[in-house]
Write an enzyme that holds these catalytic residues in place. Structure first.
Site, short mmCIF file in Angstrom:
data_model
loop_
_atom_site.label_atom_id
_atom_site.label_comp_id
_atom_site.label_asym_id
_atom_site.label_seq_id
_atom_site.Cartn_x
_atom_site.Cartn_y
_atom_site.Cartn_z
CB VAL A 102 61.79 52.65 52.80
CG1 VAL A 102 60.81 51.48 52.69
CG2 VAL A 102 63.02 52.37 51.94
CB ALA B 143 58.25 56.30 56.62
CE LYS B 144 64.29 54.52 61.61
NZ LYS B 144 63.61 54.60 62.92
N GLY B 145 64.21 56.51 56.91
CA GLY B 145 65.14 57.06 55.92
C GLY B 145 66.55 56.97 56.43
#
Ligand code: NAD
Length: 424
Positions: free
Chosen positions: A68, A113-115
């Site tokens: 994201v 962001a992050k995943g």
């Protein structure tokens, strides 16, 4: 006083709702206009991938992963990659939004962001973990890149996973692209000082807070909850700076010595695979007791939500520095404010990791690597200036540091969105 996690007295179960509630309260304070609010409230790009991995026994399992991007107005997006069976899209959205604010407070030229991948990494063999990491990297390859999105380690991932992702991305491009991830081993373009960076940033935050409060660090007593990468490193550096670490804990036990613990011995004991439960030469206490000790400085550096409405009144420390992400609940924050506990919030205190990740990326782009002393000096400068800006904002607005940090961050991102304008 308003809530330090503005907008919510008790955190909603859904982390994304909590992140949005925090943002809404700050947007109200800043008087952001409706359109800008809509832009910053939403995550810009969200990708869900479902991908197969061949297991060691020949069977195939399908995993779900996410990446994201919250906002990229200030630069490429940056954020960790979490491998955990509890990961979900809303958690990843919230973490992406928090990364936008954390990068903005430190004034790094990044968005957030992050995943994540829904998997318990400990349930996989090393070969399965490598195949999963490489396939996930391929699935999100269109999103990541040194100019777009630079993942880093988070819960359940480490330098090894970053190395596989860097290699996979490089294989697809036909040449080495070290700047696609940070937190890599030094042998492939990682930065000196990255491993200690978050703990060192906690030390710098403690030093600044002590200076601000007129409280000597020399001889001050410290309790550290969580003796991992953040807490363990911070504890060792605090001892070297003259503080007395009298209590420390891990997931199994907590130890206490009213004079001072032998922190280096604990570090070696943990490194050798030991637990605090079998560490000799100190008294055993519970994690709850550790939080309530009559110490000068308390550093929760383990999990979120550790200081909550039920135990905040017991905290006796004068200074609380958040090593972990979200260790103090919004309800506890109000109680601590009543008790005049000075709280340095996570987005300032534990930003050392992302700051040195930024240095790693800069070094990779330039193919020019710095001495560890230079990394540490630059980290010191950035933590210092972000701490001072947040304190100045807090004094001007008559709010606590957490609210001031959010106001600074949201204001910076809002300005970047406004200056760039709306395309087309
Ligand atoms: P880690 O896994 O290295 O260490 C966590 C420590 O906490 C371990 O010692 C573990 O035993 C202990 N722990 C777990 N449950 C506990 C409990 N209930 N009570 C007491 N101790 C407990 O993790 P880390 O990298 O040190 O991260 C700790 C926190 O800091 C997390 O919130 C993480 O998101 C945050 N953080 C880490 C970094 C980083 O660079 N590592 C950067 C920013 C924020």
């Amino acid at each position: 006083m308003t809530s330090a996690n503005p907008g919510a007295e008790r955190p909603p179960d859904n982390p994304y709702e909590m992140a949005v509630a925090q943002f809404d309260a700050v947007a109200d304070r800043l008087g952001l206009d409706g359109g800008l609010r809509q832009v910053l409230r939403a995550c810009k790009r969200e990708v869900t991938v479902r991908f197969p991995v061949r297991m060691d026994d020949g069977s195939i399992r399908v995993f779900t992963g996410y990446r994201v991007h919250h906002n990229e107005a200030r630069g490429p997006v940056k954020g960790g990659l979490r491998f955990s069976s509890a990961v979900g899209l809303d958690e990843v959205r919230a973490l992406a939004m928090w990364m936008t604010w954390k990068c903005a407070v430190a004034n790094l030229p990044y968005g957030g962001a992050k995943g994540g991948v829904e998997v318990d990494p400990h349930s996989l063999s090393e070969a399965e973990l490598e195949r999963l990491s490489r396939r996930y990297a391929t699935e999100i390859a269109r999103l990541i890149g040194p100019e777009r999105d630079i993942p880093a380690p988070d819960m359940g991932t480490d330098g090894r996973v970053m190395a596989w992702i860097m290699d996979t991305y490089s294989m697809h491009h036909g040449y080495s692209v070290p700047g696609v991830v940070t937190g890599k081993p030094v042998s492939i373009g990682g930065s000196s000082g990255r491993f200690e960076a978050t703990g060192r940033g906690v030390l710098f935050s403690v030093q600044e807070a002590c200076r601000h409060l007129g409280m000597p660090l020399e001889g001050a007593t410290v309790a550290v909850q969580g003796f991992g990468n953040v807490g363990g490193v911070a504890a060792r550096l605090l001892c070297q700076a003259g503080a007395r670490v009298v209590a420390a804990s891990d997931s199994r036990s907590a130890v206490y010595n009213a004079q001072a613990l032998d922190v280096d011995a604990i570090w070696e004991h943990k490194r050798a695979g030991g637990s605090l439960a079998d560490f000799a030469g100190s008294d055993r206490i519970t994690n709850e007791e550790l939080l309530a000790l009559p110490v000068d400085i308390l550093i929760p550096a383990a999990l979120e939500g550790q200081v909550h409405g039920g135990n905040a009144a017991d905290v006796k420390a004068r200074l609380l520095v958040e090593g972990a992400n979200g260790p103090v609940t919004p309800e506890a924050d109000l109680v601590l404010a009543e008790k005049n506990v000075f709280v340095v919030p996570d987005i300032v205190a534990n930003a050392g990791g992302v700051i040195v990740s930024y240095f790693e990326w800069v070094q990779d782009l330039q193919s020019f690597f710095w001495e560890e002393s230079e990394v540490n000096q630059r980290l010191h400068r950035l933590i210092l200036s972000s701490f001072q800006e947040v304190v100045a904002r807090a004094e001007r607005e008559k709010v606590r540091l957490r609210e001031a940090a959010y106001m600074l961050a949201v204001g910076r991102v809002a300005e970047a969105v406004s200056v760039r304008g709306i395309f087309p």
